[in-house]
Design a protein around this motif. Structure first.
Motif, short mmCIF file in Angstrom:
data_model
loop_
_atom_site.label_atom_id
_atom_site.label_comp_id
_atom_site.label_asym_id
_atom_site.label_seq_id
_atom_site.Cartn_x
_atom_site.Cartn_y
_atom_site.Cartn_z
N PHE A 8 0.82 -1.22 0.00
CA PHE A 8 0.00 0.00 0.00
C PHE A 8 0.85 1.27 0.00
N ASP A 9 1.50 1.57 1.15
CA ASP A 9 2.27 2.81 1.27
C ASP A 9 3.49 2.81 0.36
N GLY A 10 3.58 3.80 -0.50
CA GLY A 10 4.73 3.92 -1.40
C GLY A 10 4.57 3.12 -2.68
N THR A 11 3.61 2.21 -2.72
CA THR A 11 3.35 1.43 -3.93
C THR A 11 2.05 1.91 -4.57
N VAL A 12 0.94 1.77 -3.84
CA VAL A 12 -0.33 2.31 -4.32
C VAL A 12 -0.37 3.82 -4.10
N SER A 91 -0.57 5.30 -11.97
CA SER A 91 -0.01 4.04 -12.49
C SER A 91 -0.50 2.84 -11.66
N ALA A 92 -0.70 3.07 -10.36
CA ALA A 92 -1.22 2.00 -9.50
C ALA A 92 -2.67 1.71 -9.83
N GLY A 176 5.70 -4.15 -4.87
CA GLY A 176 6.18 -3.59 -3.62
C GLY A 176 7.23 -2.54 -3.86
N ASP A 177 7.62 -1.86 -2.77
CA ASP A 177 8.57 -0.75 -2.94
C ASP A 177 9.63 -0.64 -1.85
N ALA A 195 7.85 -0.46 -9.37
CA ALA A 195 7.49 -0.42 -10.79
C ALA A 195 6.37 0.56 -11.09
N LEU A 196 5.72 1.08 -10.04
CA LEU A 196 4.56 1.95 -10.27
C LEU A 196 4.90 3.42 -10.03
#
Length: 196
Positions: A8-12, A91-92, A176-177, A195-196
């Motif tokens: 979630f955090d940093g990815t989405v 992008s997410a 993930g990030d 990647a997002l």
């Protein structure tokens, strides 16, 4: 089955929602004063000498202990409507939409708190959330403690295996990030790191 998992955090989202949520609810002065109070624990955590979950729980307790659950949930929804939508990466959104078309199940698996992830997940069309959850007392107030383990690192794998015990027999896609996602990314058939 095809299964997609999004941190979630940093990815989405573009930012850590714990920090943004505290600022939204308590305001910047209380936010910075609270974090100053826990600066020693944060420093020792950064040095790897203090557990992630413990400092997170202490900070959460400082800001939210004693709040009624219904008020907390209302603030979670308000946070999403007023500030949260702008935190979601476009992008997410696209990647989630694509995986919802291709996969049997799509999860958000996060160390963040379930209550404020839920409005984001609903908006994105995701039903399955595995996350850190909060303890509520008999009066319906937050105790300041978590009711389960902080959903971070290996705990993300544990939670997903609880939901899908035969995970290795499925095709797993993970986004993930951070180092908190590394164990889950290693478990994936298809991993997307930052990647997002």
């Amino acid at each position: 089955m095809r299964i997609a998992v999004f941190d979630f955090d940093g990815t989405v989202t573009t930012k850590d929602t714990l920090l943004e949520f505290i600022k939204f609810v308590r305001g910047p002065v209380s936010f910075y004063a609270g974090f100053l109070r826990y600066a020693p624990q944060l420093l020792v955590y950064k040095l790897g000498l203090y557990p992630n979950w413990k400092v997170k729980q202490q900070i959460f307790s400082h800001f939210f202990k004693g709040m009624r659950l219904e008020d907390f949930n209302r603030l979670c929804e308000e946070f999403f409507q007023k500030e949260g939508k702008a935190l979601v990466r476009q992008s997410a959104r696209i990647a989630i939409w694509e995986q919802l078309q291709k996969c049997n199940r799509v999860f958000i698996v996060s160390a963040s708190i379930y209550n404020w992830i839920k409005p984001f997940a609903s908006d994105l069309g995701i039903r399955d959330i595995l996350s850190t959850e909060i303890e509520v007392d008999g009066e319906g107030c937050l105790t300041g403690f978590f009711s389960n383990k902080n959903c971070y690192g290996q705990e993300k794998v544990v939670r997903l295996l609880e939901q899908i015990p035969d995970l290795e027999n499925n095709y797993l896609i993970v986004y993930g990030d951070s180092k908190g996602d590394s164990q889950l990314l290693k478990y994936a058939n298809e991993s997307h790191y930052r990647a997002l």
